[in-house]
Design a protein around this motif. Structure first.
Motif, short mmCIF file in Angstrom:
data_model
loop_
_atom_site.label_atom_id
_atom_site.label_comp_id
_atom_site.label_asym_id
_atom_site.label_seq_id
_atom_site.Cartn_x
_atom_site.Cartn_y
_atom_site.Cartn_z
N TYR B 32 0.88 -1.15 0.00
CA TYR B 32 0.00 0.00 0.00
C TYR B 32 0.93 1.21 0.00
O TYR B 32 1.73 1.37 0.90
CB TYR B 32 -0.90 -0.02 1.23
CG TYR B 32 -1.72 -1.28 1.31
CD1 TYR B 32 -1.27 -2.37 2.04
CD2 TYR B 32 -2.92 -1.38 0.64
CE1 TYR B 32 -2.02 -3.54 2.11
CE2 TYR B 32 -3.68 -2.55 0.70
CZ TYR B 32 -3.21 -3.63 1.43
OH TYR B 32 -3.95 -4.78 1.48
N PHE B 34 2.03 5.37 -0.63
CA PHE B 34 1.57 6.72 -0.35
C PHE B 34 2.66 7.73 -0.73
O PHE B 34 3.85 7.44 -0.63
CB PHE B 34 1.27 6.90 1.14
CG PHE B 34 0.29 5.92 1.72
CD1 PHE B 34 0.70 4.63 2.07
CD2 PHE B 34 -1.02 6.28 1.92
CE1 PHE B 34 -0.19 3.72 2.60
CE2 PHE B 34 -1.93 5.37 2.47
CZ PHE B 34 -1.51 4.09 2.80
N PHE B 90 7.72 12.80 0.64
CA PHE B 90 8.00 11.52 1.28
C PHE B 90 7.14 10.42 0.65
O PHE B 90 5.92 10.57 0.53
CB PHE B 90 7.68 11.58 2.77
CG PHE B 90 8.59 12.47 3.55
CD1 PHE B 90 8.25 13.79 3.79
CD2 PHE B 90 9.80 12.00 4.05
CE1 PHE B 90 9.09 14.63 4.51
CE2 PHE B 90 10.65 12.82 4.77
CZ PHE B 90 10.29 14.13 5.00
N GLY B 96 -0.36 -3.24 5.35
CA GLY B 96 -1.64 -3.78 5.74
C GLY B 96 -1.81 -3.71 7.23
O GLY B 96 -1.02 -3.12 7.95
N ASN B 97 -2.83 -4.28 7.72
CA ASN B 97 -3.15 -4.23 9.15
C ASN B 97 -3.17 -2.79 9.63
O ASN B 97 -3.80 -1.94 9.06
CB ASN B 97 -2.16 -5.10 9.95
CG ASN B 97 -2.29 -6.55 9.59
OD1 ASN B 97 -3.39 -7.06 9.44
ND2 ASN B 97 -1.18 -7.20 9.37
N TYR B 98 -2.45 -2.50 10.67
CA TYR B 98 -2.53 -1.18 11.26
C TYR B 98 -1.41 -0.28 10.78
O TYR B 98 -0.44 -0.70 10.22
CB TYR B 98 -2.50 -1.29 12.78
CG TYR B 98 -3.66 -2.06 13.32
CD1 TYR B 98 -3.49 -3.34 13.82
CD2 TYR B 98 -4.94 -1.53 13.30
CE1 TYR B 98 -4.56 -4.07 14.30
CE2 TYR B 98 -6.01 -2.24 13.77
CZ TYR B 98 -5.82 -3.53 14.27
OH TYR B 98 -6.88 -4.24 14.74
N GLY B 99 -1.59 1.00 11.05
CA GLY B 99 -0.64 2.00 10.58
C GLY B 99 0.72 1.93 11.21
O GLY B 99 1.63 2.60 10.77
N GLN B 100 0.90 1.11 12.25
CA GLN B 100 2.23 1.02 12.83
C GLN B 100 3.20 0.37 11.88
O GLN B 100 4.39 0.38 12.12
CB GLN B 100 2.21 0.24 14.15
CG GLN B 100 1.99 -1.25 14.02
CD GLN B 100 0.52 -1.63 14.01
OE1 GLN B 100 -0.33 -0.79 13.76
NE2 GLN B 100 0.23 -2.87 14.31
N PHE B 102 3.64 1.34 8.85
CA PHE B 102 4.05 2.35 7.88
C PHE B 102 5.55 2.51 7.93
O PHE B 102 6.13 2.58 9.01
CB PHE B 102 3.44 3.69 8.27
CG PHE B 102 2.42 4.23 7.33
CD1 PHE B 102 2.59 5.46 6.72
CD2 PHE B 102 1.27 3.52 7.06
CE1 PHE B 102 1.62 5.96 5.87
CE2 PHE B 102 0.30 4.01 6.21
CZ PHE B 102 0.48 5.25 5.61
N PHE B 104 8.43 5.14 6.16
CA PHE B 104 8.65 6.31 5.30
C PHE B 104 10.04 6.27 4.69
O PHE B 104 11.00 5.81 5.31
CB PHE B 104 8.53 7.59 6.13
CG PHE B 104 7.12 7.94 6.50
CD1 PHE B 104 6.54 7.40 7.64
CD2 PHE B 104 6.37 8.79 5.71
CE1 PHE B 104 5.24 7.71 7.99
CE2 PHE B 104 5.07 9.11 6.05
CZ PHE B 104 4.49 8.56 7.19
N GLY B 105 10.14 6.78 3.48
CA GLY B 105 11.44 7.02 2.89
C GLY B 105 12.09 8.24 3.51
O GLY B 105 11.44 8.98 4.26
#
Lengths: 114, 114
Positions: B32, B34, B90, B96-100, B102, B104-105
């Protein structure tokens, strides 16, 4: 909607002092996060709260504590500030979309520890 | 674990020129993806996201990005840059699952020449 709000915007501390960074969101999101941003390192997750009443460590939790006060508010506390904690701190909240979360960020708190 | 690289630390383009910011990710399953933009002194604003379906996604402010699974890339493009586009960009990948989950570059700083 104000989205994600953070206070204060700027703060200067001396080594050893304590402070709490406040974050609130009015989007009815379940999950909230605290990140720190340092030059050349992107954003690193400090703590997160998947839902009200739960908190978990992220990548760089040492020296920090958090409280998920209610669904809207998620605070970050530095008990004894150190110069290494000089950074820009961002709070975010997220909403489930499909199989993942999309995060929305506050304006940040710029913290300097002398 | 997933990872994100942004090969260009700093890019300078002339106003009116086209823009492409590179993003490469590493993740074993469907990512996913962004793109966020951070104007000086501001928080991160979501530009666009890719979850599934059409590999060319449109975002705000005239930006678009193309997901290429074979190249593990999610490059951001804009046909004609405006001076107000000067900011840091960025790329992020969610697992997937939760945002933890994520990641970032490190970001690409865009400067725009008049």
């Amino acid at each position: 909607n104000a989205g994600v709000t953070q206070t204060p915007k700027f703060q200067v501390l001396k080594t050893g002092q304590s402070m709490t960074l406040q974050c609130a969101q009015d989007m009815n999101h379940n999950s909230m996060y605290w990140y720190r941003q340092d030059p050349g390192m992107g954003l690193r997750l400090i703590y997160y709260s998947a839902s009200e009443g739960t908190t978990d460590k992220g990548e760089v939790p040492n020296g920090y504590n958090v409280s998920r006060l209610n669904k809207r508010e998620f605070s970050l506390r530095l008990e004894s500030a150190a110069p290494s904690q000089t950074s820009v701190y961002f709070c975010a909240s997220s909403v489930r979309e499909g199989s993942t979360d999309t995060q929305y960020f506050g304006p940040g708190t710029r913290l300097t520890v002398l | 674990a997933q990872s994100v690289t942004q090969p260009d630390i700093h890019i300078t383009v002339s106003e009116g020129a086209s823009l492409e910011l590179r993003c490469n990710y590493s993740y074993g399953a469907t990512p996913y993806l962004f793109w966020y933009v951070q104007s000086p002194g501001q928080g991160l604003q979501l530009l666009l996201k890719y979850f599934s379906g059409d590999t060319l996604v449109q975002g705000i402010k005239g930006f678009e990005a193309e997901f290429k699974r074979s190249q593990s890339s999610f490059n951001l493009r804009k046909p004609s840059v405006h001076w107000s586009d000067a900011a840091e960009y960025f790329c992020a990948v969610g697992a997937g699952n939760y945002g933890q989950n994520f990641v970032f570059g490190p970001g690409t700083r865009l400067s725009v020449l008049p």
